[in-house]
Design an enzyme around this catalytic site. Sequence first.
Site, PDB file in Angstrom:
ATOM      1  N   HIS A 173    -102.155  59.318  22.932  1.00 10.71           N
ATOM      2  CA  HIS A 173    -102.823  60.682  22.684  1.00 10.71           C
ATOM      3  C   HIS A 173    -102.949  61.145  21.075  1.00 10.71           C
ATOM      4  O   HIS A 173    -102.796  62.375  20.977  1.00 10.71           O
ATOM      5  CB  HIS A 173    -102.171  61.835  23.461  1.00 10.71           C
ATOM      6  CG  HIS A 173    -102.015  61.520  24.858  1.00 10.71           C
ATOM      7  ND1 HIS A 173    -103.290  61.985  25.875  1.00 10.71           N
ATOM      8  CD2 HIS A 173    -101.375  61.049  25.849  1.00 10.71           C
ATOM      9  CE1 HIS A 173    -102.844  61.636  27.056  1.00 10.71           C
ATOM     10  NE2 HIS A 173    -101.664  60.955  27.001  1.00 10.71           N
TER      11      HIS A 173
ATOM     12  N   ASN B 192    -103.915  64.535  32.474  1.00 11.15           N
ATOM     13  CA  ASN B 192    -105.140  63.875  32.008  1.00 11.15           C
ATOM     14  C   ASN B 192    -106.426  64.224  32.740  1.00 11.15           C
ATOM     15  O   ASN B 192    -106.458  65.182  33.526  1.00 11.15           O
ATOM     16  CB  ASN B 192    -104.940  62.190  32.457  1.00 11.15           C
ATOM     17  CG  ASN B 192    -104.000  61.358  31.397  1.00 11.15           C
ATOM     18  OD1 ASN B 192    -103.743  62.009  30.170  1.00 11.15           O
ATOM     19  ND2 ASN B 192    -103.236  60.655  32.010  1.00 11.15           N
TER      20      ASN B 192
END
Length: 491
Positions: free
Chosen positions: A55, A128
């Site tokens: 990320h 997510n």
Amino acid sequence: MTDPKILTTADGIPVGDNQNSLTAGERGPVLMQDFHLMEKLAHFNRERIPERVVHAKGAAAFGKFTVTQDITRYSKAKVFAEIGQETPVLLRFSTVGGEKGSADAERDPRGFAVKFYTEEGNWDLAGNNTPVFFIRDPLKFPDFVHTQKRNPQTNCKDANAMWDFWSLSPESLHQVTILFSDRGTPKTYRHMNGYGSHTFSLINAQGERFWCKFQFKTIQGIENFTAEEAIRIKGEDPDHATRDLFEAIASENYPQWRVCIQIMTEAQAANHPDNPFDLTKVWKHSEYPLIDVGILELNRNPQNYFAEVEQSAFSPSNVVPGISFSPDKVLQARIISYPDAQRYRIGANYQQLPVNQPKCPVMHYQRDGAMALGNNAGNTPNYEPNSNEDTPKENCVYAEPALNLGHVKADRYDHRPGNDDYTQAGELYRLMKPDQQERLIQNIVGSLSQARSDLQMRQLCHFFRADMNYGQRVAEGLGIEIDPSMISKST
């Protein structure tokens, strides 16, 4: 006070010349005493903190969560307390596998991490844009991520590594199917859903537990790129989604998501055909329909990317009373690994940074470490239990009900009741020779005599319970007279 428009060093010293280094003559070498130059170069060398292992490439914005439906039957969390109640939030979007400079349009899951600044502390839902993931056992997470990074020899992305791992890990097929569908390349961050992905638990005021999944449904509608469109936009504007989010909010086109939950009772979980805590599987909406909770809106851009996005830290371990965990194995590992990653990446006191700092009072016994801000809790004790009435104490009101794991229950079991803490200490004392006992007493008296009288009396009770002679000799050494009849009653 220095004029706020006057340039200064980080220590507040006014700078007279920010254009020229201090040199020995017009053409001479730079002098080491040019502390302003040294500070600028030294700070420049340290401007980057380690990027996130996953990320790394992301964008974020601030906004609010507004409750629209009453779910207090499921959760006592104050963030859900009243219809119309608003809670400030930070939402960070990201790609997962790429580096900080990678393109926004990569075929990749997208991170959807929300920080709710609630009155009971920060609640982080670090999820997510997909409801499932590639693995169900956290032991495989480092292996999986390595396949998404660069080949250790070529330093290029490696399709062999990806498909080697996936072909040997059939549990990944559900997420692989999503990844290579249209949903693998969202058009923008505004046009995709978000999911907590894991199973969590909600706890109501009666102590009842419900299993829960969180979902964020985009009100803008789902829009995706085709593979060809994604390749084109990567070349035209690798930051397209970051730019789109910023410009939409700047133009007051505030993106919104419906915040929803799915609820499963403990009884339903016990009879569910699949493991309801398996991260590779969903709960069918036909069996566990979505329940609306509220609206999440983003309406403020960061003023400084590094301070408010790069330094933002999310962890599934951040839950508030009324929201808790489940036996999901991957969630259990993330509870440990995420805050550990933040301590490595930002520092031991990362929660003190403004973007991570709770909006409610913070009271604990953690001290010191790099960049401890404020007065580091002043002169208050840095340990607990302690005898100071003005220091923070636990409150059983916030204790969670035991988590039923079938043959056992996970709970915070009190280790003191039923345990004999005195017999063996007394036996040890009686095994000592007279000279050894004497040195023991002298050593204890030498130390305990320096403590307050109330602490001396409290500790004497323990010595007496172990052995009457033991306690009596320590008391005499301290010059404290003990009524033998009171000793027999207390022991």
